[in-house]
Structures are given as C-alpha cells and as structure tokens.
Design an enzyme around this catalytic site. Structure first.
Site, PDB file in Angstrom:
ATOM      1  N   ILE A  15       0.540  -1.144   0.098  1.00 19.10           N
ATOM      2  CA  ILE A  15       0.029   0.121  -0.402  1.00 19.10           C
ATOM      3  C   ILE A  15       1.082   1.259   0.233  1.00 19.10           C
ATOM      4  CG2 ILE A  15      -1.737   1.445   1.545  1.00 19.10           C
ATOM      5  CD1 ILE A  15      -2.949  -1.115   2.415  1.00 19.10           C
ATOM      6  N   SER A  37      -4.140   3.558   7.910  1.00 24.37           N
ATOM      7  CA  SER A  37      -4.090   2.395   8.480  1.00 24.37           C
ATOM      8  C   SER A  37      -4.614   1.798   9.613  1.00 24.37           C
ATOM      9  CB  SER A  37      -2.354   1.825   8.076  1.00 24.37           C
ATOM     10  OG  SER A  37      -1.895   1.131   8.818  1.00 24.37           O
ATOM     11  N   ARG A  38      -4.597   2.064  10.560  1.00 26.58           N
ATOM     12  CA  ARG A  38      -5.423   1.672  12.070  1.00 26.58           C
ATOM     13  C   ARG A  38      -5.329   2.541  13.386  1.00 26.58           C
ATOM     14  NH1 ARG A  38      -6.507  -2.058   9.168  1.00 26.58           N
ATOM     15  NH2 ARG A  38      -6.663  -4.398   9.231  1.00 26.58           N
ATOM     16  N   ASP A  98      -9.433   8.234   8.231  1.00 26.38           N
ATOM     17  CA  ASP A  98     -10.749   6.881   7.544  1.00 26.38           C
ATOM     18  C   ASP A  98     -10.677   5.427   8.826  1.00 26.38           C
ATOM     19  OD1 ASP A  98     -12.257   5.511   6.354  1.00 26.38           O
ATOM     20  OD2 ASP A  98     -10.792   4.249   5.851  1.00 26.38           O
ATOM     21  N   GLU A 116     -12.712   3.073  17.632  1.00 24.24           N
ATOM     22  CA  GLU A 116     -13.644   2.932  16.463  1.00 24.24           C
ATOM     23  C   GLU A 116     -14.766   1.866  16.431  1.00 24.24           C
ATOM     24  OE1 GLU A 116     -11.728   0.989  12.557  1.00 24.24           O
ATOM     25  OE2 GLU A 116     -11.183   2.685  12.719  1.00 24.24           O
ATOM     26  N   HIS A 165     -13.413   4.274   7.853  1.00 23.02           N
ATOM     27  CA  HIS A 165     -13.138   3.307   7.636  1.00 23.02           C
ATOM     28  C   HIS A 165     -13.383   2.228   6.620  1.00 23.02           C
ATOM     29  CE1 HIS A 165     -10.544  -0.578  10.034  1.00 23.02           C
ATOM     30  NE2 HIS A 165      -9.918  -0.732   8.804  1.00 23.02           N
TER      31      HIS A 165
END
Length: 330
Positions: free
Chosen positions: A154, A232-233, A257, A262, A294
């Site tokens: 990525i 990513s996270r 994102d 979350e 996400h």
C-alpha cells in the site's frame, strides 16, 4: 455446510453468496461478532468475521463451546483476535493477507486532497448556494515533500501516486522497498520524516511497537502547516494528543479513515444517539479534519478479492490445507 458471516454490509452480501455458490450456504448478518452476538453462532462450524469483530478470549470460548472450529476473518488486520486462545482451543484462524493496495492508497490520497483543497467545506457551502472562495485556498503538491511511514504494497502504491505529483519522497520502514528507492525515495529516521514532510501518510500495521507511533512528541516535530493522513489503523495515533494540537490551530489538515476507539462505532448508525466518546465528538468539529468510517478498502475490486480469498480459506480448512492466510492451524 452453512457458514455464518457477521458484520456483512448490503454491498457485500451478494458477493459472499456468489463466492460460496454451489459449494456452501452462507447466512449473512449485519451485526458484529462480540460477546453478546457470539451465541448466535452455536452449531456453525465455520464463522466469518469482519475487521471490527471482538474475538477476544471470552468470545472465542463461547464460539468453541457452540461447535465453531474455524474463524475466517475478512480483513488483513487481526489485532482483534486472541490468537493464543484460539490455538489453545484448537480453532483454525485465517485472514486475507492480500487485496488491492490501490484501494487504500487511492483513498489516502483522496483524504489528503480533500483536506488540502477544502473539498468538504466547499461542497457544504455550495449546497447553501454560497459560492465564495474565502478560506478555501489550498496548495500545490508538486515540489513538496511527502513522508510515507510504511512502504509495503500500500505504501508503495501511495508513493507511486506521490511520484506522479512530482513530490520529494521520504520513507520509513523496517526494510527498504527497492521499488520506492527506484522512484527516488530517501529512507530516513522518523524524526527527520516528521520534521521535513508537508504531507505524512501512515501505512504500517498496528503492532506493540507501532502503537501511538504518532504521539505528542511526533506531533510536536511536525510542521504547523503539515497534512496528516491515516488510512491504516487508528491505534497508530494518540488521538488525545492530536486533538490537543488541533485545539491550538496546528496543521493544514488531518484525514482519518480509522480511529483508535472505532470498535462498536464505525460501520454503525449512531445518528440518533448521544455521542459518548468526547474525543471523537471533538475531533469531528475541527474544520480542517475529515473523518471517514474505515472505508479505504471499500471498492468492488478489493472487497471482491477479500471475499474470494475468504471462500478459498474455508475450502483449504475443509481440505486440511494451510496457506499464507492461515494464522492459526488446527
């Protein structure tokens, strides 16, 4: 065999049914797998989970007691799964080790340009027939410096787009990617990357060593007018520290994102409820912040690959085979 799939969106359901057609039945649920919903899986040998499932020890024990022998997670990340407990219970766990890197890389750039060019604010204005340009000025990416944290598949795809913009490329990773080096990337320590980059994008996995990689010290090194993107996270960023910096007017823009708290919020409709997360509530009020739920991976190409791989993982399990996607063999 009938397979039970948790956390399935309306867009995913026909893809799942098509992937298993002629081989197995699949029952799709839109609820997430957690301690409350795990009893639903009683009698199902194979359960498929989404990235926001809670697969801690208690949930795994409930599933095992109900007869579940395999967890087929429909994501690359697996930090939500207690692998040691799964191993102790004799359960097989698989994931999707690869899907289109372009889906996430392109979305990361979408976030970067949305905050850079004030797209959300501009769209909201024009809906009210306000066509003024005040406060909407962005800047060229050409000639500026991008810092890419994580240069795997990525990160490489993100870097190729940055190269197309004509940007100076800085990278950080445990190992250099020759393809990124060929594009002109210079690998540096995180401190130099933070201090020198106009745009910083995160593409590393969430591990103990990367948790809060972006903390108050890292944020303090960044330029006041930097752009920060995380697709990513969520746990890579100390969100409280980020909010503190935003409160004093730092950063041109932040595109997120993912969010470290979350679970139980993203992928659900909370529009009719009081917001219990004060940090998230404050975060979304900043005019230079864009938060999405996400969705970076959520293209027909990537989701199709995820589901096809999940179906293959189930087939391998039933045939007694292992693959690169097997996290815990039975």
């Amino acid at each position: 065999m009938e397979i039970l799939a948790f956390g399935v969106t309306a867009d995913e359901e026909p893809l799942l049914e098509r992937a298993f057609e002629g081989r197995h039945e699949v029952r799709c649920l839109d609820v997430f797998l957690d301690e409350d919903t795990a009893p639903i899986a009683a009698g199902y040998e194979v359960v498929s989970s989404s990235v926001n499932a809670d697969l801690g020890g208690r949930v795994l024990r409930i599933l095992a007691a109900g007869g579940t022998k395999m967890i087929a997670q429909r994501s690359t990340g697996f930090n939500n799964i207690d692998l040691d407990e799964a191993r102790r219970l004799g359960m097989t766990v698989s994931r999707v080790s690869y899907y289109s890197p372009y889906s996430v890389a392109e979305f990361a750039w979408t976030l970067a340009m949305a905050v850079n060019r004030r797209i959300v604010r501009a769209s909201n204005r024009t809906r009210d027939f306000d066509f003024r340009l005040n406060g909407l000025m962005g800047r060229d990416m050409h000639g500026r410096t991008v810092g890419v944290l994580g240069t795997g598949k990525i990160g490489e795809a993100f870097t190729r787009i940055a190269h197309g913009f004509g940007m100076k490329l800085l990278g950080w990773d445990v190992a250099q990617n020759p393809a990124c080096v060929d594009l002109g990337m210079k690998y540096v320590e995180t401190e130099e990357l933070f201090a020198s980059s106009d745009l910083i994008s995160l593409h590393v996995p969430l591990l103990e060593s990367t948790h809060h990689l972006i903390d108050s010290a890292a944020l303090g090194l960044m330029r006041d007018d930097a752009i920060l993107v995380n697709s990513s996270r969520g746990g890579l960023i100390d969100t409280d520290a980020l909010v503190a910096e935003l409160r004093v007017g730092r950063f041109t823009g932040v595109g997120l994102d993912v969010y470290e708290a979350e679970a139980g919020v993203f992928f659900t409709d909370k529009s009719m409820e009081a917001v219990g997360d004060d940090t998230l509530a404050r975060l979304v009020t900043f005019p230079n912040v864009v938060v999405t739920s996400h969705q970076a991976y959520y293209t027909a190409d990537a989701v199709g690959q995820i589901i096809d791989t999940t179906a293959a993982n189930v087939t391998d399990f039933l045939a007694g085979r292992r693959s690169e996607n097997t996290l815990v063999p039975s």
